[in-house]
Design a protein around this motif. Structure first.
Motif, short mmCIF file in Angstrom:
data_model
loop_
_atom_site.label_atom_id
_atom_site.label_comp_id
_atom_site.label_asym_id
_atom_site.label_seq_id
_atom_site.Cartn_x
_atom_site.Cartn_y
_atom_site.Cartn_z
N VAL A 88 5.38 3.27 -5.06
CA VAL A 88 3.98 3.60 -4.61
C VAL A 88 3.06 3.26 -5.71
N ALA A 89 3.30 3.36 -6.88
CA ALA A 89 2.45 2.88 -8.01
C ALA A 89 1.96 1.48 -8.06
N TRP A 90 2.92 0.40 -7.52
CA TRP A 90 2.29 -0.90 -7.23
C TRP A 90 1.68 -1.00 -6.08
N ARG A 91 2.12 0.07 -5.02
CA ARG A 91 1.34 -0.12 -3.77
C ARG A 91 -0.22 0.54 -4.05
N ASN A 92 -0.21 1.04 -4.96
CA ASN A 92 -1.69 1.62 -5.55
C ASN A 92 -2.43 0.94 -6.30
N SER A 93 -1.75 -0.09 -6.91
CA SER A 93 -2.44 -0.88 -7.98
C SER A 93 -3.51 -1.75 -7.69
N ALA A 94 -4.97 -1.10 -7.98
CA ALA A 94 -5.88 -1.93 -7.36
C ALA A 94 -6.26 -3.14 -7.75
N PRO A 356 -6.67 1.36 -2.52
CA PRO A 356 -7.63 1.03 -3.41
C PRO A 356 -7.68 -0.56 -3.94
N ALA A 357 -8.64 -1.14 -4.23
CA ALA A 357 -8.80 -2.64 -4.60
C ALA A 357 -10.12 -2.83 -5.57
N ASP A 358 -9.88 -3.45 -6.51
CA ASP A 358 -10.99 -3.82 -7.43
C ASP A 358 -11.24 -5.20 -7.06
N TRP A 359 -12.38 -5.44 -6.57
CA TRP A 359 -12.79 -6.58 -5.86
C TRP A 359 -12.85 -7.83 -7.14
N SER A 360 -13.37 -7.75 -8.32
CA SER A 360 -13.44 -8.41 -9.04
C SER A 360 -11.76 -8.92 -9.78
N TRP A 361 -10.91 -8.24 -9.27
CA TRP A 361 -9.50 -8.60 -9.63
C TRP A 361 -8.76 -9.17 -8.33
N ILE A 362 -9.00 -8.81 -7.27
CA ILE A 362 -8.42 -9.26 -6.05
C ILE A 362 -8.79 -10.80 -5.52
N VAL A 363 -10.25 -11.11 -5.81
CA VAL A 363 -10.76 -12.34 -5.42
C VAL A 363 -10.15 -13.40 -6.83
N HIS A 375 -14.97 -12.01 1.40
CA HIS A 375 -16.26 -11.41 2.35
C HIS A 375 -15.54 -10.05 2.76
N ARG A 376 -15.41 -9.14 1.84
CA ARG A 376 -15.46 -7.75 2.34
C ARG A 376 -15.53 -6.80 1.20
N TYR A 377 -15.75 -5.35 1.56
CA TYR A 377 -15.67 -4.35 0.55
C TYR A 377 -14.34 -3.64 0.59
N TYR A 378 -14.14 -2.92 -0.38
CA TYR A 378 -12.76 -2.34 -0.62
C TYR A 378 -12.98 -0.76 -1.06
N ASP A 379 -11.85 0.05 -0.76
CA ASP A 379 -12.15 1.51 -1.23
C ASP A 379 -11.51 1.29 -2.75
N THR A 380 -12.58 2.10 -3.51
CA THR A 380 -12.38 1.91 -4.73
C THR A 380 -11.61 3.06 -5.52
N GLU A 381 -11.54 4.36 -4.92
CA GLU A 381 -10.79 5.56 -5.22
C GLU A 381 -9.68 5.28 -5.60
N PRO A 382 -9.08 5.74 -6.93
CA PRO A 382 -7.77 5.33 -7.44
C PRO A 382 -6.97 6.44 -6.64
N PHE A 387 -0.37 2.53 -12.06
CA PHE A 387 -0.12 1.79 -13.41
C PHE A 387 -1.39 1.84 -14.34
N PHE A 388 -1.51 2.47 -15.58
CA PHE A 388 -2.64 2.30 -16.34
C PHE A 388 -2.51 1.47 -17.61
N THR A 389 -3.34 0.67 -18.07
CA THR A 389 -3.19 0.01 -19.35
C THR A 389 -3.18 0.81 -20.43
N ASP A 390 -2.29 0.67 -21.22
CA ASP A 390 -1.93 1.62 -22.47
C ASP A 390 -2.81 0.98 -23.50
N GLU A 391 -3.96 1.36 -23.86
CA GLU A 391 -4.69 1.00 -24.86
C GLU A 391 -4.25 0.70 -26.39
#
Length: 406
Positions: A88-94, A356-363, A375-382, A387-391
């Motif tokens: 599900v974390a993969w399913r949700n990875s924006a 959820p999808a981040d347009w700047s990464w999906i395109v 050519h569309r907008y996406y839901d951006t709510e996490p 998965f989260f980047t480990d800074e």
């Protein structure tokens, strides 16, 4: 599909080579993770039981989780919960365009593996299983989580396979400039490059635990699958000596499931051609090969309106796609994957879930306007799990700084 920043987005230990050297870096035993957020844990357990109707009593599971959290500050996922949470974390990875395949993720439960040698060995096993003779399989290897009493292992590398960047005296870099800091750090810790350093030398794996500190391991050659790059039409292209590794195993992201954080959870999908051809090999801060390819093509590079970068980018990406196909290694293209991603979005909406999808990464980074995801907008709510980047891991990977646990 690999999730590279900032590009578009996968018993018994198999031993890696013996550690080349224990790293002489400042290390301290951390205090451990804060207690698990019970509300977040409850939300996850409700989600798990809603999508797995034969999982027994939800109330009993919540009561058991609450008891564990009150007693030790955390709780242990069942194997079924862990596998579901990872998928599900993969399913949700924006940021990942390849989520249509989320149910196929192979989950390796390695929560009882604690030593640096065994962790490194299982990373090697991961590479072999994921490579699968070229038919790349999505795999995740989940090592112990952070707990209030014991911090989790860390993997310093951004990906299990990355290429060294050697800074020359004139400031130029042989290899991948993104990893010049990491390369300098592991060299100072005792890693020795090949006698004749090249542009595609695989960096060592660095694994750290609070008990043992950080250790380096050389990845065995038979665990590293690489594809020499050739062009279907341009005979001179092969003489450039380019190649790329077959499996993108992301190793600097935390997997968060129901309030439990797994900092060491390397995972992979397979490459989309533009990730390699239009980013890794083309970006000015990476291999910066567009001027080289354009010159060999005889293009006018004196004017940006001649679109020489665009033409070189297409041929570079064609070479990547062609070479992977010829080598029998799984790869996808940005047009096909864009269509598949919208299939995933439709399936999620039909299931009553947000996607959820981040347009700047999906395109994709090439011909974006020619793909339907543009050519569309996406839901951006996490959504959780995710998965989260480990800074902290990223800082070590790019700059080779001393270990630090927060």
């Amino acid at each position: 599909m690999s999730g590279e920043a900032p590009e578009s987005f996968f018993s018994g230990a198999g031993r890696a080579a013996a550690p080349t050297r224990r790293l002489r870096v400042a290390s301290r035993r951390p205090a451990g993770a804060p207690p698990v957020d019970v509300a977040e844990a409850e939300d996850f357990l409700r989600l798990f039981h809603a999508e797995n109707r034969d999982s027994g009593s939800l109330q009993y599971r919540i009561d058991r989780m609450r008891y564990e959290v009150e007693t030790v500050g955390t709780y242990r996922h069942t194997e079924a919960e862990l596998a579901f949470g990872a998928r599900v974390a993969w399913r949700n990875s924006a940021r990942c365009i390849g989520r249509l395949y989320w149910k196929s993720l192979k989950v390796r439960d390695l929560r009882d593996v604690h030593t640096v040698a065994d962790i490194a060995g299982h990373c090697v096993q991961h590479l072999r299983q994921a490579t699968n003779g070229g038919k790349i399989r999505p795999v995740i290897s989940i090592f112990p989580p952070d707990t209030p009493s014991r911090p989790a292992p860390r993997i310093w590398n951004e990906q299990l396979i990355r290429y060294a960047g050697y800074e020359r005296r004139d400031g130029s870099v042989l290899g991948d400039p993104r990893y010049r800091g990491f390369t300098a750090a592991v060299r100072s810790f005792g890693w020795h490059p090949p006698r004749e350093p090249g542009a595609f030398d695989v960096l060592p794996l660095v694994v750290e635990t609070a008990e043992e500190g950080a250790h380096m391991f050389a990845l065995p050659r038979d665990a590293i699958s690489e594809v020499p790059l050739r062009h279907p039409d341009l005979r001179w292209f092969g003489a450039l000596g380019l190649r790329w590794h077959a499996v993108p195993v992301i190793s600097n992201m935390r997997l968060s499931i129901g309030g439990v954080s797994y900092p060491a959870a390397p995972f992979n999908g397979w490459y989309m051609g533009t990730e390699i051809g239009a980013r890794n090999l083309a970006d000015p801060g990476r291999y910066d090969l567009l001027p080289v390819v354009a010159e060999r093509l005889g293009l006018d590079t004196s004017r940006p309106d001649a679109l020489w970068k665009d033409r070189a980018l297409v041929e570079l990406t064609r070479a990547v796609q062609h070479s992977f196909h010829e080598a029998g290694v799984t790869i996808t293209d940005h047009h096909t994957e864009s269509e598949r991603f919208l299939t995933h979005v439709r399936r999620e909406e039909a299931a009553g879930r947000k996607c959820p999808a981040d347009w700047s990464w999906i395109v994709p980074p090439m011909s974006g306007g020619q793909t339907p995801v543009f050519h569309r907008y996406y839901d951006t709510e996490p959504q959780l799990p995710d998965f989260f980047t480990d800074e902290d891991a990223t800082r070590r990977a790019l700059h080779g700084g001393p270990p630090h646990f927060s």
